[in-house]
Motif scaffolding. Structure first.
Motif, PDB file in Angstrom:
ATOM      1  N   VAL A  84     -10.600  -5.819 -16.271  1.00 22.75           N
ATOM      2  CA  VAL A  84      -9.331  -5.235 -16.691  1.00 22.75           C
ATOM      3  C   VAL A  84      -8.495  -4.936 -15.451  1.00 22.75           C
ATOM      4  O   VAL A  84      -8.953  -4.239 -14.541  1.00 22.75           O
ATOM      5  CB  VAL A  84      -9.558  -3.943 -17.505  1.00 22.75           C
ATOM      6  CG1 VAL A  84      -8.207  -3.326 -17.904  1.00 22.75           C
ATOM      7  CG2 VAL A  84     -10.395  -4.227 -18.739  1.00 22.75           C
ATOM      8  N   LEU A  85      -7.289  -5.482 -15.409  1.00 25.23           N
ATOM      9  CA  LEU A  85      -6.361  -5.241 -14.309  1.00 25.23           C
ATOM     10  C   LEU A  85      -5.281  -4.291 -14.798  1.00 25.23           C
ATOM     11  O   LEU A  85      -4.521  -4.624 -15.713  1.00 25.23           O
ATOM     12  CB  LEU A  85      -5.735  -6.556 -13.841  1.00 25.23           C
ATOM     13  CG  LEU A  85      -6.715  -7.655 -13.404  1.00 25.23           C
ATOM     14  CD1 LEU A  85      -5.970  -8.954 -13.135  1.00 25.23           C
ATOM     15  CD2 LEU A  85      -7.496  -7.218 -12.172  1.00 25.23           C
ATOM     16  N   GLU A  86      -5.219  -3.115 -14.208  1.00 25.41           N
ATOM     17  CA  GLU A  86      -4.268  -2.104 -14.661  1.00 25.41           C
ATOM     18  C   GLU A  86      -3.146  -1.953 -13.648  1.00 25.41           C
ATOM     19  O   GLU A  86      -3.384  -1.708 -12.470  1.00 25.41           O
ATOM     20  CB  GLU A  86      -4.969  -0.760 -14.869  1.00 25.41           C
ATOM     21  CG  GLU A  86      -4.060   0.310 -15.454  1.00 25.41           C
ATOM     22  CD  GLU A  86      -4.820   1.551 -15.870  1.00 25.41           C
ATOM     23  OE1 GLU A  86      -4.189   2.478 -16.395  1.00 25.41           O
ATOM     24  OE2 GLU A  86      -6.053   1.580 -15.660  1.00 25.41           O
ATOM     25  N   THR A  93      -1.550  -9.111  -7.436  1.00 21.45           N
ATOM     26  CA  THR A  93      -2.511  -9.409  -6.368  1.00 21.45           C
ATOM     27  C   THR A  93      -3.569 -10.401  -6.848  1.00 21.45           C
ATOM     28  O   THR A  93      -3.918 -11.356  -6.143  1.00 21.45           O
ATOM     29  CB  THR A  93      -3.190  -8.117  -5.891  1.00 21.45           C
ATOM     30  OG1 THR A  93      -2.201  -7.244  -5.345  1.00 21.45           O
ATOM     31  CG2 THR A  93      -4.238  -8.414  -4.824  1.00 21.45           C
ATOM     32  N   ALA A  94      -4.078 -10.195  -8.071  1.00 21.98           N
ATOM     33  CA  ALA A  94      -5.093 -11.093  -8.614  1.00 21.98           C
ATOM     34  C   ALA A  94      -4.537 -12.501  -8.812  1.00 21.98           C
ATOM     35  O   ALA A  94      -5.219 -13.495  -8.524  1.00 21.98           O
ATOM     36  CB  ALA A  94      -5.620 -10.547  -9.941  1.00 21.98           C
ATOM     37  N   ALA A  98      -5.840 -15.884  -6.967  1.00 21.00           N
ATOM     38  CA  ALA A  98      -6.254 -17.061  -7.742  1.00 21.00           C
ATOM     39  C   ALA A  98      -5.460 -18.289  -7.320  1.00 21.00           C
ATOM     40  O   ALA A  98      -6.003 -19.405  -7.246  1.00 21.00           O
ATOM     41  CB  ALA A  98      -6.075 -16.787  -9.231  1.00 21.00           C
ATOM     42  N   SER A  99      -4.166 -18.103  -7.032  1.00 22.30           N
ATOM     43  CA  SER A  99      -3.330 -19.226  -6.578  1.00 22.30           C
ATOM     44  C   SER A  99      -3.838 -19.752  -5.238  1.00 22.30           C
ATOM     45  O   SER A  99      -3.843 -20.963  -5.008  1.00 22.30           O
ATOM     46  CB  SER A  99      -1.867 -18.777  -6.439  1.00 22.30           C
ATOM     47  OG  SER A  99      -1.339 -18.358  -7.669  1.00 22.30           O
ATOM     48  N   GLN A 121      10.551 -15.468  -8.010  1.00 20.85           N
ATOM     49  CA  GLN A 121      10.304 -15.635  -6.575  1.00 20.85           C
ATOM     50  C   GLN A 121       8.812 -15.580  -6.267  1.00 20.85           C
ATOM     51  O   GLN A 121       8.301 -16.358  -5.446  1.00 20.85           O
ATOM     52  CB  GLN A 121      11.068 -14.564  -5.798  1.00 20.85           C
ATOM     53  CG  GLN A 121      12.580 -14.739  -5.848  1.00 20.85           C
ATOM     54  CD  GLN A 121      13.336 -13.563  -5.260  1.00 20.85           C
ATOM     55  OE1 GLN A 121      12.784 -12.465  -5.110  1.00 20.85           O
ATOM     56  NE2 GLN A 121      14.586 -13.763  -4.912  1.00 20.85           N
ATOM     57  N   ARG A 122       8.107 -14.668  -6.939  1.00 17.43           N
ATOM     58  CA  ARG A 122       6.652 -14.611  -6.756  1.00 17.43           C
ATOM     59  C   ARG A 122       6.010 -15.887  -7.293  1.00 17.43           C
ATOM     60  O   ARG A 122       5.060 -16.417  -6.695  1.00 17.43           O
ATOM     61  CB  ARG A 122       6.070 -13.396  -7.468  1.00 17.43           C
ATOM     62  CG  ARG A 122       6.402 -12.061  -6.830  1.00 17.43           C
ATOM     63  CD  ARG A 122       5.494 -10.979  -7.385  1.00 17.43           C
ATOM     64  NE  ARG A 122       5.593 -10.899  -8.835  1.00 17.43           N
ATOM     65  CZ  ARG A 122       6.451 -10.129  -9.487  1.00 17.43           C
ATOM     66  NH1 ARG A 122       7.296  -9.373  -8.806  1.00 17.43           N
ATOM     67  NH2 ARG A 122       6.466 -10.118 -10.807  1.00 17.43           N
ATOM     68  N   ALA A 123       6.520 -16.377  -8.418  1.00 17.10           N
ATOM     69  CA  ALA A 123       5.960 -17.591  -9.012  1.00 17.10           C
ATOM     70  C   ALA A 123       6.132 -18.776  -8.074  1.00 17.10           C
ATOM     71  O   ALA A 123       5.238 -19.627  -7.940  1.00 17.10           O
ATOM     72  CB  ALA A 123       6.622 -17.870 -10.358  1.00 17.10           C
TER      73      ALA A 123
END
Length: 308
Positions: A84-86, A93-94, A98-99, A121-123
């Motif tokens: 679970v990422l809260e 960050t995750a 992964a990228s 922009q992050r994408a």
């Protein structure tokens, strides 16, 4: 440094020299600035960095002393299949990590008709990272995204040699899969929490779901199917017509198509004007009679069966 001083006015374009205290006023004439000796300047500038490093080392030692004793009672095989990422920072960050690890492919399904500029922009940064490691990208958007400036700007910055894009009338919630090893899905409606999935069977199932969506979607470069001949109705309005005939109300239609309720009602108004309807009931009857709600009901309906 060679002259031993410089006019204060000459530092107007480089105020950092004063802010970082590598020059100081001439005690005899404060309109002039004198350079600080390099060794003194270096000591002054390194002092906060050294202090921060010391604090970090102490924090690391404290964390080690606190957590190390728990290792003896923890499970030897922690369950990392579902994490679970809260909070958005943890999710971002995750996704970034992964990228950076992806080397084969990245599959994404993005609901909605637009994406915020900051998220785009992050994408772009994550996409370039994955592409740099040899991964290829596939994106699924909803039809209204074809008219999004942010989406078009994003696609313009990624080479089509590394990216394939399709759009669909409706889609599942956000889904991102990296190398068929790890997948991310929202855990709450506001997407402030997410699940990171690593169980092989679960990830394989989500990949299969994605492939079904991909097969039914329309390539971004391909024109969307037109409505009934002679009827000036856009593909988005055609999708709205189908949902209205199925009995969905405005906010439900907007949610399914990833557009705002205001935009949805604007399209409904245009449908009403186009067909000359006098009421919602009359509009529904005209939509059924005109065939707009049935025309081009999906890529799957138009695609011939295998072997046909």
């Amino acid at each position: 440094m060679r002259a031993g001083r410089i006019p204060r006015t000459a530092l107007a374009s480089v105020p950092c020299l004063i802010d970082m205290a590598v020059v100081h006023p001439d005690p005899r004439d404060d309109t002039w600035m004198r350079p600080v000796h390099p060794s003194a300047a270096l000591a002054h500038l390194l002092q906060p960095l050294t202090r921060e490093l010391d604090e970090r080392v102490q924090l690391a030692a404290t964390l080690s002393r606190s957590l190390a004793p728990l290792a003896g009672v923890a499970s030897a095989d922690p369950d990392l299949a579902i994490t679970v990422l809260e909070g958005r920072p943890a999710i971002e960050t995750a996704l970034h990590e992964a990228s950076a690890s992806a080397t084969e492919q990245v599959l994404t399904a993005q609901p909605g008709s637009n994406r915020p500029l900051r998220g785009m922009q992050r994408a772009i940064a994550n996409a370039r990272t994955a592409i740099g490691h040899g991964a290829r990208l596939r994106h699924i958007y909803q039809h209204p995204a074809r008219y999004s400036t942010n989406v078009r700007d994003y696609l313009a910055q990624i080479s089509p040699d590394h990216l394939q894009v399709r759009t669909t009338e409706q889609t599942v919630e956000r889904l991102i899969i990296f190398d068929r090893d790890v997948a991310f899905i929202p855990a709450t409606p506001d997407r402030a929490m997410a699940l990171q999935l690593r169980h092989p069977a679960l990830v394989a199932y989500l990949v299969q779901v994605y492939e079904v969506l991909w097969a039914q979607a329309v390539p971004f470069a391909q024109q969307l199917p037109s409505a009934a001949p002679g009827t000036p109705v856009t593909a988005v309005q055609q999708s709205i017509a189908r949902l209205l005939v199925e009995g969905d109300v405005d906010d439900v239609v907007a949610r399914k198509l990833g557009i705002s309720v205001r935009t949805c009602r604007s399209h409904i108004s245009k449908l009403t004007q186009t067909l000359g309807a006098h009421s919602r009931t009359h509009l529904g009857a005209l939509l059924v009679r005109s065939g707009i709600a049935d025309a081009g009901s999906g890529a799957a309906a138009r695609r011939p069966a295998p072997g046909a």
